[in-house]
Design a protein around this motif. Structure first.
Motif, mmCIF file in Angstrom:
data_model
loop_
_atom_site.group_PDB
_atom_site.id
_atom_site.type_symbol
_atom_site.label_atom_id
_atom_site.label_comp_id
_atom_site.label_asym_id
_atom_site.label_seq_id
_atom_site.Cartn_x
_atom_site.Cartn_y
_atom_site.Cartn_z
ATOM 1 N N ALA A 123 -4.103 2.364 4.044
ATOM 2 C CA ALA A 123 -3.826 3.736 3.610
ATOM 3 C C ALA A 123 -4.154 4.723 4.725
ATOM 4 O O ALA A 123 -3.436 5.710 4.935
ATOM 5 C CB ALA A 123 -4.616 4.067 2.349
ATOM 6 N N ALA A 124 -5.236 4.459 5.458
ATOM 7 C CA ALA A 124 -5.612 5.335 6.572
ATOM 8 C C ALA A 124 -4.519 5.322 7.642
ATOM 9 O O ALA A 124 -4.200 6.359 8.236
ATOM 10 C CB ALA A 124 -6.948 4.901 7.156
ATOM 11 N N SER A 148 -4.158 7.773 -5.630
ATOM 12 C CA SER A 148 -4.910 8.418 -4.555
ATOM 13 C C SER A 148 -5.712 7.403 -3.746
ATOM 14 O O SER A 148 -6.294 6.472 -4.312
ATOM 15 C CB SER A 148 -5.861 9.460 -5.148
ATOM 16 N N PRO A 149 -5.783 7.583 -2.431
ATOM 17 C CA PRO A 149 -6.613 6.686 -1.610
ATOM 18 C C PRO A 149 -8.100 6.797 -1.909
ATOM 19 O O PRO A 149 -8.877 5.967 -1.451
ATOM 20 C CB PRO A 149 -6.291 7.121 -0.174
ATOM 21 N N THR A 150 -8.496 7.812 -2.696
ATOM 22 C CA THR A 150 -9.911 7.958 -3.053
ATOM 23 C C THR A 150 -10.294 7.170 -4.303
ATOM 24 O O THR A 150 -11.474 7.082 -4.657
ATOM 25 C CB THR A 150 -10.264 9.442 -3.281
ATOM 26 N N TYR A 169 -6.678 -2.056 1.320
ATOM 27 C CA TYR A 169 -6.016 -0.850 0.832
ATOM 28 C C TYR A 169 -6.534 0.391 1.553
ATOM 29 O O TYR A 169 -5.748 1.247 1.972
ATOM 30 C CB TYR A 169 -6.183 -0.745 -0.688
ATOM 31 N N LYS A 170 -7.832 0.474 1.725
ATOM 32 C CA LYS A 170 -8.402 1.636 2.407
ATOM 33 C C LYS A 170 -7.931 1.708 3.859
ATOM 34 O O LYS A 170 -7.517 2.772 4.345
ATOM 35 C CB LYS A 170 -9.928 1.569 2.353
ATOM 36 N N MET A 185 -8.367 1.759 -4.638
ATOM 37 C CA MET A 185 -7.791 1.955 -3.306
ATOM 38 C C MET A 185 -8.843 1.949 -2.201
ATOM 39 O O MET A 185 -8.509 2.031 -1.023
ATOM 40 C CB MET A 185 -6.986 3.247 -3.273
ATOM 41 N N GLN A 186 -10.111 1.850 -2.590
ATOM 42 C CA GLN A 186 -11.179 1.691 -1.608
ATOM 43 C C GLN A 186 -11.419 0.217 -1.292
ATOM 44 O O GLN A 186 -12.267 -0.127 -0.482
ATOM 45 C CB GLN A 186 -12.470 2.322 -2.117
ATOM 46 N N LEU A 242 0.789 4.333 -2.823
ATOM 47 C CA LEU A 242 0.634 5.751 -2.471
ATOM 48 C C LEU A 242 1.817 6.560 -2.988
ATOM 49 O O LEU A 242 1.650 7.683 -3.496
ATOM 50 C CB LEU A 242 0.488 5.905 -0.958
ATOM 51 N N VAL A 294 0.832 -1.201 0.000
ATOM 52 C CA VAL A 294 0.000 0.000 0.000
ATOM 53 C C VAL A 294 0.869 1.254 0.000
ATOM 54 O O VAL A 294 0.567 2.233 -0.689
ATOM 55 C CB VAL A 294 -0.971 -0.003 1.197
ATOM 56 N N ASN A 343 -1.464 7.245 6.308
ATOM 57 C CA ASN A 343 -1.724 8.686 6.266
ATOM 58 C C ASN A 343 -1.889 9.292 7.657
ATOM 59 O O ASN A 343 -2.234 10.469 7.797
ATOM 60 C CB ASN A 343 -2.959 8.972 5.418
#
Length: 316
Positions: free
Chosen positions: A252-253, A237-239, A248-249, A243-244, A232, A228, A256
């Motif tokens: 990524a959180a 983009s995590p959006t 991955y989501k 990436m959702q 990035l 992951v 970040n």
């Protein structure tokens, strides 16, 4: 090896972590099969660990299709999947081999098995922008509640944060006057030219949840966080829809700085368990699926399927 089973399409499905990959590869080796992935996350390149993408070693030389076909930032749809698979199946049959549709994305499977015409329902960019604005102002749950009012079955299947597919379902209702789930009913669509045989893998829910938890732990050991992080760093983009995806989501959180790693892991396990429950609800509605308990030995399951097929094949 099976012979003369005609224009037959085999489907192996079920919730995540039930062993579809291992079973399907072994079955394909026995029956001269080729595997078409029916997993909406396996289409993305570079996303291997979090998607549990089968390695070349795990594929054991069995041809696989619809894996690693697009970049993580590319758009994709059920209509595109359907169009591509409808080219792959006759090509496999023309080689005298058996096409096997394998995966847990119910809509992908249904698009092929039921044959509904996704592409015939157009687009309305103004409507999409309006829905996106509503989501920005009120949150994704607002759109999900809108969908639940007009199409409860589809809303039940989709996560509120799956904004792209929620908006598409609302768009289908907006353009056609009928819910997406209506278009997904076999009686409302063209007949498939193939004889469809479907098997679903299942097991006791608590055992399934234990498998899910172990799988997440194994993904972390294999380098999910590093995978992951690399995505990035490449600017994905995590959006993005890709990436959702599960794994991955949540990671990524963490990367970040939004949550801790232990919380990300626990959230991933919880979200995956909930996803498996939604998958089961979706597939249980299809009476054509024959369910197999994966508590049995893999060899037993393969033999059971080949026995089912033997009745179709005078050359068995």
């Amino acid at each position: 090896m099976l012979k003369n089973i005609g224009q037959t399409l085999l489907v192996i499905t079920g919730p995540t972590a039930t062993g579809k990959t291992a079973l399907s590869v072994e079955l394909a080796r026995r029956i001269n099969g080729e595997i078409i992935s029916a997993d909406s996350m396996l289409i993305y390149k570079y996303m291997d660990i979090g998607t549990a993408k089968p390695t070349l070693e795990e594929r054991q030389g069995v041809p696989h299709y619809m894996i690693d076909i697009i970049e993580p930032d590319q758009e994709y749809s059920v209509a595109l999947y359907q169009q591509e698979v409808e080219k792959i199946i006759p090509a496999i049959l023309a080689r005298g081999r058996v096409p096997m549709l394998v995966g847990g994305t119910g809509l992908y499977i249904r698009s092929v098995v039921a044959g509904f015409h996704c592409s015939q329902i157009g687009k309305d960019e103004a409507f999409r922008q309006e829905m996106q604005q509503l989501a920005r102002e009120n949150g994704n749950i607002y759109l999900h509640e809108m969908l639940a009012r007009v199409d409860p079955p589809t809303a039940n299947r989709l996560h509120p944060n799956d904004q792209k597919r929620v908006i598409r379902a609302l768009e289908v209702y907006h353009l056609s006057g009928k819910p997406f789930s209506w278009h997904n009913q076999p009686q409302n669509n063209r007949a498939t030219p193939y004889r469809i045989l479907q098997w679903g893998l299942t097991l006791d829910r608590e055992l399934l949840y234990q498998r899910i938890n172990r799988r997440v732990d194994e993904m972390l050991q294999k380098g999910l966080v590093q995978e992951v992080r690399w995505l990035l760093e490449q600017g994905y983009s995590p959006t993005l829809t890709s990436m959702q995806g599960l794994g991955y989501k949540e990671i990524a959180a963490y990367l970040n700085g939004q949550i801790s790693l232990p919380l990300a892991v626990e959230t991933l396990k919880r979200n995956t368990r909930r996803f498996a429950k939604r998958q089961l609800t979706w597939f249980r509605r299809d009476p054509a699926i024959k369910w197999l308990d994966v508590n049995s030995e893999p060899e037993t399951l393969v033999l059971q399927i080949t026995r089912d097929l033997a009745g179709l094949s005078p050359g068995m």
